[in-house]
Design a protein around this motif. Sequence first.
Motif, short mmCIF file in Angstrom:
data_model
loop_
_atom_site.label_atom_id
_atom_site.label_comp_id
_atom_site.label_asym_id
_atom_site.label_seq_id
_atom_site.Cartn_x
_atom_site.Cartn_y
_atom_site.Cartn_z
N ALA A 1 -3.54 -1.35 12.29
CA ALA A 1 -4.78 -1.85 11.69
C ALA A 1 -4.60 -3.29 11.21
O ALA A 1 -3.49 -3.72 10.89
N ALA A 2 -5.68 -4.03 11.15
CA ALA A 2 -5.63 -5.40 10.66
C ALA A 2 -5.12 -5.41 9.23
O ALA A 2 -5.49 -4.55 8.41
N GLU A 3 -4.27 -6.38 8.92
CA GLU A 3 -3.71 -6.48 7.58
C GLU A 3 -4.81 -6.61 6.53
O GLU A 3 -5.73 -7.41 6.67
N ASN B 1 0.82 -1.21 0.00
CA ASN B 1 0.00 0.00 0.00
C ASN B 1 0.86 1.26 0.00
O ASN B 1 2.09 1.20 -0.10
N SER C 1 -7.09 -4.39 5.89
CA SER C 1 -8.33 -3.71 6.26
C SER C 1 -8.48 -2.38 5.54
O SER C 1 -7.52 -1.81 5.03
N GLN D 1 -10.36 1.67 5.69
CA GLN D 1 -10.80 2.71 6.61
C GLN D 1 -11.76 3.61 5.85
O GLN D 1 -11.80 3.61 4.61
N ASP E 1 -7.85 2.17 1.48
CA ASP E 1 -6.93 1.29 2.19
C ASP E 1 -6.69 1.80 3.60
O ASP E 1 -6.47 2.99 3.82
N SER F 1 -4.51 -0.11 5.92
CA SER F 1 -3.33 -0.71 6.55
C SER F 1 -2.14 -0.63 5.61
O SER F 1 -2.30 -0.57 4.39
N ARG G 1 1.88 -2.52 5.39
CA ARG G 1 2.77 -3.52 5.96
C ARG G 1 4.11 -3.49 5.24
O ARG G 1 4.16 -3.40 4.00
N GLU H 1 -0.98 4.20 13.00
CA GLU H 1 -2.37 3.80 12.74
C GLU H 1 -2.44 2.68 11.71
O GLU H 1 -3.17 1.69 11.89
N ASN H 2 -1.70 2.81 10.63
CA ASN H 2 -1.77 1.84 9.54
C ASN H 2 -1.07 0.52 9.88
O ASN H 2 -1.47 -0.53 9.39
N LEU H 3 -0.03 0.59 10.71
CA LEU H 3 0.62 -0.65 11.13
C LEU H 3 -0.22 -1.39 12.17
O LEU H 3 -0.18 -2.62 12.25
#
Length: 432
Positions: free
Chosen positions: A215-217, A94, A219, A221, A229, A231, A233, A211-213
Amino acid sequence: MFRSLHARALCALAVGSVLLSATACSSAESATKEDAAQGSSSCSALDPSLAWYGDNRVRLDAMMTEFGTCGAAGDVDDGAPLALFDWDNTVVKNDIGSATAFWMIKNNKVLQPAGADWATTSRFMTPAGAAALSAACGSETAPGQPLVTSTDLDCADEIVAVLEEKTRDGQVAFDGYDHRRTKAAYAWAVQLMAGHTEDEITEYARAARAENLAAAEGSDQTVGTTEVDGSVRYYAQIEDLVKTLGAHGFDVRIISASAEPVVRVWSEQLGLDADHVMGVRPIVEGGVLTGRLRGCGGVADGDDSVIPYIDGKRCQVNEVVYGVQGPTAFEQLPADRRQVFAAGDSVTDVTFLGDATAARLVINRNNPELMCNAYDNSDGKWLVNPMFIEPKAQADAPYHCSTDAYTDAAGAKGAVTRADGSVIPDQVDSVA
């Protein structure tokens, strides 16, 4: 001197590979014998527990053995080989530029433009784009003050839409730019930071990263009422590759079309110094970021027509890393003054990938122009790997390389050609 405990295994596995010559194998094997005689340890190879496609890991290990110097300081000014990485969807899954923009919208950090006139935010914004933003965001907020986009969902939704290049009613939001040197929507994501200090943007980037790390992989918003997007990783394989390249004496740098202050925040995890990160560079005046951007290749600062995008990436690498000034920075340098390795995922990366002299890693996101070059593989130096997280499905039909997979400076479509001008035939997506 190359010193690798894995030299014999790599040479055996790399038979027939263009990346490891017989001479290099002989040198590597001799170095291994010397290591044994001296009782010294050698640089580690890539982590075998991390999955790569096909023989990509073996070929990358071979490239590092052939061109690296174990334990050397990685400084291109001292002759170290250069390794370049795009960031978004290459080092991470992402887009961190988008993640930061979304965080700013949700947290009321986008400021009302001068005169409440959105045409002032980008020289390439169309009247339709500016009108749509003005209608959605209004003029009640004073210029320079935060728009309340956390609750003004209409304004938030319009900004999110324009970040994707069109208004909510489908009108083109940006026009009139060189499509081989910039992407106006990418630049606009940086221009939305105008009015903040670099320290503030760094703070926002850190908050968005956390916040993005967390969040569930995979997921999403909600920004305004739009699902985007949610999340980000790091790719473990790329993080391992960056660190292993460094151990082999490569000068590892980032060249991204996201804002340079944002990429610096994310690159800290890889141990990269701030001066090894290149990105879109906003001009700072009076301690705050303006909506104008630094130029490249003889293009004046504030012209805003060049960012690190396709040919603009080559320009910034040549200018920042190799000190080339003026229009020559857009031209390909001699092989001994170019990166040995490069990695990318999209059309924005096609020029700097093609400049790499030994190996070019492509993360397959089904981008037609890039995949035409990668699958054509006319010189045997392209390595294609599926996305390491949630890989895209195989493309249903061949890429239209021979007809319309290329976009020229004016935005017109055409055939993708090789360096010698010959047309690349249509290519089947085979690595997914």
